[in-house]
Design a protein around this motif. Structure first.
Motif, mmCIF file in Angstrom:
data_model
loop_
_atom_site.group_PDB
_atom_site.id
_atom_site.type_symbol
_atom_site.label_atom_id
_atom_site.label_comp_id
_atom_site.label_asym_id
_atom_site.label_seq_id
_atom_site.Cartn_x
_atom_site.Cartn_y
_atom_site.Cartn_z
ATOM 1 N N UNK A 1 47.354 0.676 -12.271
ATOM 2 C CA UNK A 1 47.134 -0.211 -11.136
ATOM 3 C C UNK A 1 46.312 -1.415 -11.542
ATOM 4 N N UNK A 2 46.342 -2.460 -10.713
ATOM 5 C CA UNK A 2 45.648 -3.697 -11.070
ATOM 6 C C UNK A 2 44.135 -3.541 -11.040
ATOM 7 N N UNK A 3 43.608 -2.514 -10.347
ATOM 8 C CA UNK A 3 42.167 -2.323 -10.311
ATOM 9 C C UNK A 3 41.670 -1.397 -11.421
ATOM 10 N N UNK A 4 42.554 -1.006 -12.336
ATOM 11 C CA UNK A 4 42.153 -0.175 -13.462
ATOM 12 C C UNK A 4 42.452 1.295 -13.326
ATOM 13 N N UNK A 5 42.803 1.783 -12.160
ATOM 14 C CA UNK A 5 43.130 3.188 -11.981
ATOM 15 C C UNK A 5 44.493 3.501 -12.596
ATOM 16 N N UNK A 6 44.661 4.763 -12.980
ATOM 17 C CA UNK A 6 45.892 5.226 -13.597
ATOM 18 C C UNK A 6 46.370 6.459 -12.839
ATOM 19 N N UNK A 7 47.661 6.497 -12.536
ATOM 20 C CA UNK A 7 48.270 7.622 -11.839
ATOM 21 C C UNK A 7 49.401 8.164 -12.702
ATOM 22 N N UNK A 8 49.338 9.471 -12.989
ATOM 23 C CA UNK A 8 50.438 10.104 -13.698
ATOM 24 C C UNK A 8 51.590 10.405 -12.760
ATOM 25 N N UNK A 9 52.803 10.053 -13.145
ATOM 26 C CA UNK A 9 53.967 10.222 -12.272
ATOM 27 C C UNK A 9 55.164 10.636 -13.112
ATOM 28 N N UNK A 10 56.184 11.122 -12.427
ATOM 29 C CA UNK A 10 57.459 11.431 -13.054
ATOM 30 C C UNK A 10 58.583 10.931 -12.155
ATOM 31 N N UNK A 11 59.654 10.519 -12.772
ATOM 32 C CA UNK A 11 60.783 9.965 -12.024
ATOM 33 C C UNK A 11 61.523 11.092 -11.300
ATOM 34 N N UNK A 12 61.602 10.980 -9.960
ATOM 35 C CA UNK A 12 62.300 11.980 -9.158
ATOM 36 C C UNK A 12 63.623 11.451 -8.606
ATOM 37 N N UNK A 13 63.878 10.171 -8.735
ATOM 38 C CA UNK A 13 65.111 9.587 -8.231
ATOM 39 C C UNK A 13 65.000 8.088 -8.171
#
Length: 927
Positions: A695-707
């Motif tokens: 994210x632009x504020x420095x946070x990171x989110x782990x994700x996986x492609x579901x569709x």
């Protein structure tokens, strides 16, 4: 002895004048015919003038709404340098000369507006005002430009000091507007440091001496001030410093006529500018080619070359936004023209049918008289001349009066189309009765009498021709569209609904006697005789010997088809605007925090309870996120939307921005990567393994492609949709939404008022679909097309009611006689009213039902080929476009016309029921 009277015996000098005798015999019929022709001629003559007025008005409104200088010719040239310092008067005279020369080259068909030309001179670059007391919003000093406007005192009022006039070395006298002087905190007599002098360094530092403060009398955005921006109010500009945009103020000081020669010394030269506003009354759609040619000659043609030579300025350049505006207006007018003509063509068909119906009914009324004249030896030519004279005495004055009335009430320079329309109505009304009367009064002899099937074969040929023409029009429309590119309005294609209605009327004329006969047989099984008798009379045409049946049905059916198809078009336009507005906004309403600012606490709940709101869903969005791809790179500028997927899926479906199954985002535990729906561009760079969204504020989110998802409600570009419930357990910033989507009838003002309760509302962007719809519907060309449709529907309905009334009036005496005979047999007045309704209403109801069916068929067959984007004002994606049948507009128009026709039948029945038996039962009456 009987004395014989002296003097000549007075004898008749000849037969009575035909025209005068016939008009005196039937004065009311002549007056009604004249009134019908007058109204029809007025409408026919008013149509082209209304189209011209709406097209010209839309063109001028388009130019007026495009800016203060949209209707002007703009010219610039470099200020000539002079060596002597005493040439101020010569410099001003040269500026006046160039302006006069430019104005003298504006010739017909162009006209200069009454406001006159605006010209002056302005510096091309700025000088910094380094004074420490001046405002520095981004820690940057303000900058100043100089400008001169001819006749400035006539457009501004001095509130302090005097007007500037001279320059003293490097000290420039100047006047500032009140907002500029207030920003800089200066008054008359103050001097502003402008840095080192550039023209003559021996003069020391340049200074700007404020000698006056003025207040503009013209609006700040008017054409007079457009050449000197930042003069009436300071402008805030931005400069990139270390990749950061920093604000600073830019102002313009106005100098006097005596300082013109020193204006180039302010900073890197100056330029002269000239604005010639053109009279918008000269902008007419029929003269656009000539106007565009004249403007093109001034921009880069012979007139431009002559201007350069006359002004002795080799760099004299002329520009104007008018060619672009004219091209856009011409393109949109060509796209809207077929839709504008669709309604009037239908109304014209109904009007023509009513004229033919009036002629047929008049012939039926006088059939016995005409057959008697032919039997006594009247020649066809002589009878035709007498009937033409009789018709001309009634029709021609009415047609001329109707055309003249249209010319007077709808002024416009063009009159050819109006006269042609009025003449066409007059010609049809003049020939309809004589030709039809001559044909029907011919003796029943010859091949036609020997072959009874000849008339049926001729009718089959005519019906087959109409069917082939309708099929050809439908095929042509489906292949080419209503308006082929560059082809203009094709009347055959535009007449598609009219031809379909004609085919429907012919089929109805063949089918309605068996249908009503079947209903009569069903009614015969009941105990009462009124219903059976009325339906039986309706099945055989009311008992008349020679009564036209196709024309009344055609008039009603054409009116219902025209009204239904027009209402369908307008309904499709409204639906298309709403769809386009929802796609542009993303929902019925959207509130976004500027630069990611969070919405006030409790805003989502409060907004969902506003009047007209049906619900809402908050979310959190980041437009500048990056996604780590499978090859180790970062995909920048990705929009990450964190929102509840259930309500959002319904919102996206309703807005036409793609659908998805929210269940795919429900999988996964609290420590698993967050499932995400991604756009196609992101999906191509990702695999099934987990990835990080930065994210632009420095946070990171782990994700996986579901569709994959087709689109988001937040705009274009690459997107990632994350479920809010799972993101909140990992990222607390999502607990403070900066985005809200609302559904329902929402407006921007209540939403802004709700934001103001929590503080200033300037930190939020509020957009609603209703406001976008109002903006799209405000286009002048679109409004003109909608008005024409409404007027055409009203005219068609009026002529349809008139057709019903004519039919009832013609059959009234015969029906009254039948009622009188039945009254002698014990028929009660209420039963007589029921009998009239049972006889007259089936035709009306059948015509209304078949008209609605034909309008539906026309919308299904022709609708996909009609491009409504020009009328809608925007193109909505994800929809089929075109005209789509809508049950409510179709049924509403059919029911309205059927109700009006039924009310007419009821009124006529009530009048007929009051007639006395003794006046109807006359010996020898053959009605």
């Amino acid at each position: 002895m009987t004395r014989r009277a002296s003097g000549p015996t007075r004898r008749p000098t000849g037969p009575a004048p035909w025209v005068r005798t016939r008009l005196r015999a039937t004065p009311y019929a002549a007056l009604l015919t004249a009134a019908l022709v007058l109204a029809t001629a007025f409408l026919a003559a008013a149509l082209p003038r209304a189209l011209d007025r709406s097209a010209d008005g839309a063109l001028r409104e388009l130019v007026a709404r495009s800016g203060p200088t949209a209707d002007a010719l703009l010219a610039t040239t470099t200020t000539p340098q002079r060596a002597d310092s005493t040439a101020a008067d010569a410099r001003a005279a040269d500026l006046d000369r160039v302006a006069g020369t430019f104005a003298s080259h504006v010739r017909d068909p162009l006209r200069i507006a009454p406001a006159g030309e605006v010209y002056g001179s302005r510096s091309r670059s700025v000088r910094v005002l380094p004074g420490p007391s001046l405002p520095r919003p981004g820690n940057l000093p303000p900058v100043a430009l100089l400008g001169y406007l001819n006749d400035l005192p006539s457009h501004a009022v001095l509130t302090a000091g005097r007007w500037p006039d001279t320059v003293h070395g490097a000290r420039y006298e100047a006047a500032l507007s009140e907002p500029v002087a207030r920003l800089l905190g200066v008054h008359p007599g103050d001097r502003l440091d402008a840095g080192d002098a550039t023209a003559r360094p021996e003069d020391g530092r340049a200074e700007l001496e404020v000698v006056g403060v003025f207040r503009p009398t013209d609006p700040a955005g008017s054409a007079f001030w457009s050449g000197v921006d930042c003069a009436t109010a300071p402008c805030q500009e931005f400069r990139e410093v270390d990749d950061t945009p920093l604000p600073y103020w830019q102002v313009r000081a106005m100098v006097g006529r005596g300082e013109l020669d020193a204006l180039p010394t302010w900073a890197q030269g100056s330029e002269d500018f000239f604005q010639i506003p053109l009279d918008r009354d000269a902008f007419r759609t029929d003269r656009l080619p000539a106007v565009r040619g004249a403007i093109g000659s001034l921009l880069s043609g012979p007139q431009f070359v002559a201007l350069q030579q006359a002004t002795a300025r080799v760099d004299f350049r002329v520009t104007s936004p008018l060619p672009t505006l004219f091209a856009d207006a011409e393109h949109r007018r060509a796209a809207i023209a077929p839709l504008t003509v669709l309604g009037p063509v239908g109304a014209a068909g109904v009007a023509c049918t009513v004229l033919l119906l009036a002629a047929a009914l008049a012939t039926d009324r006088r059939a016995a008289e005409l057959r008697l004249l032919r039997a006594r030896g009247a020649s066809p030519g002589g009878l035709l001349r007498r009937l033409l004279g009789e018709s001309a005495a009634t029709v021609l004055p009415a047609a001329v009066a109707g055309t003249a009335l249209a010319l007077l009430t709808l002024p416009t320079p063009r009159w050819g189309g109006a006269v042609l329309g009025g003449a066409a109505v007059g010609l049809v009304a003049l020939l309809a009765f004589p030709v039809h009367a001559l044909r029907t009064s011919a003796p029943a002899a010859g091949p036609a009498a020997a072959d009874p099937g000849r008339a049926d074969r001729r009718r089959l040929v005519l019906e087959g021709t109409a069917l082939v023409a309708a099929a050809a029009a439908v095929v042509a429309v489906r292949r080419r569209g209503v308006a082929p590119p560059g082809g203009g309005v094709d009347l055959l294609l535009v007449a598609g609904p009219l031809l379909l209605a004609l085919v429907g009327a012919l089929l109805l004329a063949r089918c309605h006697p068996p249908l009503i006969g079947w209903a009569a047989r069903r009614a015969a099984r009941r105990s009462g005789l009124v219903g059976f008798l009325g339906l039986a009379r309706a099945a055989r045409g009311g008992g008349a010997r020679r009564r036209p049946t196709v024309l009344p049905l055609l008039a009603l059916l054409l009116a219902v088809t025209t009204a239904g198809f027009g209402a369908t078009v307008l309904s499709s336009v409204d639906t298309g605007r709403e769809r386009a507005a929802r796609q542009e906004v993303g929902a019925d309403a959207r509130v976004t925090g500027v630069d990611g600012a969070a919405l006030p606490d409790g805003f989502a709940d409060a907004a969902a309870h506003l009047p007209g709101a049906r619900g809402g869903v908050p979310g959190w969005v980041d437009y500048l996120a990056s996604v780590a791809t499978g090859d180790g790179d970062l995909l920048p500028n990705v929009t990450v939307l964190v929102i509840d997927p259930g309500p959002y899926a319904e919102l996206a479906r309703r807005a036409g921005r793609g659908t998805f199954d929210p269940a795919v985002l429900a999988a996964g535990g609290p420590t698993d990567p967050v499932p995400a729906l991604v756009s196609h561009g992101v999906a191509e760079r990702l695999d099934t393994a987990p990835h990080d969204a930065h994210l632009s504020d420095g946070h990171v989110i782990g994700m996986r492609k579901a569709g994959e998802i087709d689109s988001l409600l937040t705009g274009g570009g690459e997107v990632v949709l994350l479920p809010a419930a799972q993101v909140r357990t990992r990222l607390h910033v999502a607990d403070h939404p900066n985005l809200w989507f609302g559904t329902g009838d929402l407006r921007a003002d209540p939403l802004r008022a709700l934001l103001r309760r929590s503080g200033p509302d300037d930190g939020y962007e509020v957009r609603t679909a209703a406001d976008v719809v109002d903006r799209l519907a405000g286009d002048p060309l679109q409004k003109a097309a909608a008005r024409m449709f409404d007027a055409s529907i009203g005219a068609a309905a009026g002529f349809a009611v008139l057709a019903v009334l004519l039919t009832l009036v013609r059959s009234g005496p015969e029906r009254a006689a039948v009622l009188a005979r039945l009254r002698t047999m014990g028929l009660r007045p209420r039963q007589g009213l029921a009998l009239i309704l049972a006889e007259a209403l089936p035709h009306t109801l059948l015509a209304a039902a078949v008209g609605a069916l034909v309008a539906t068929v026309a919308a299904l067959l022709l609708g996909p080929a009609v491009d409504l984007a020009a009328v809608i004002g925007a193109t909505a994606t994800g929809g089929s476009g075109g005209v789509r049948p809508a049950a409510l507009p179709l049924l509403g128009q059919a029911a309205l016309l059927a109700a009006v026709a039924a009310a007419t039948v009821l009124a006529e029945a009530a009048i007929s029921g009051r007639r006395q038996i003794t006046t109807e039962l006359r010996a020898g009456d053959e009605r």
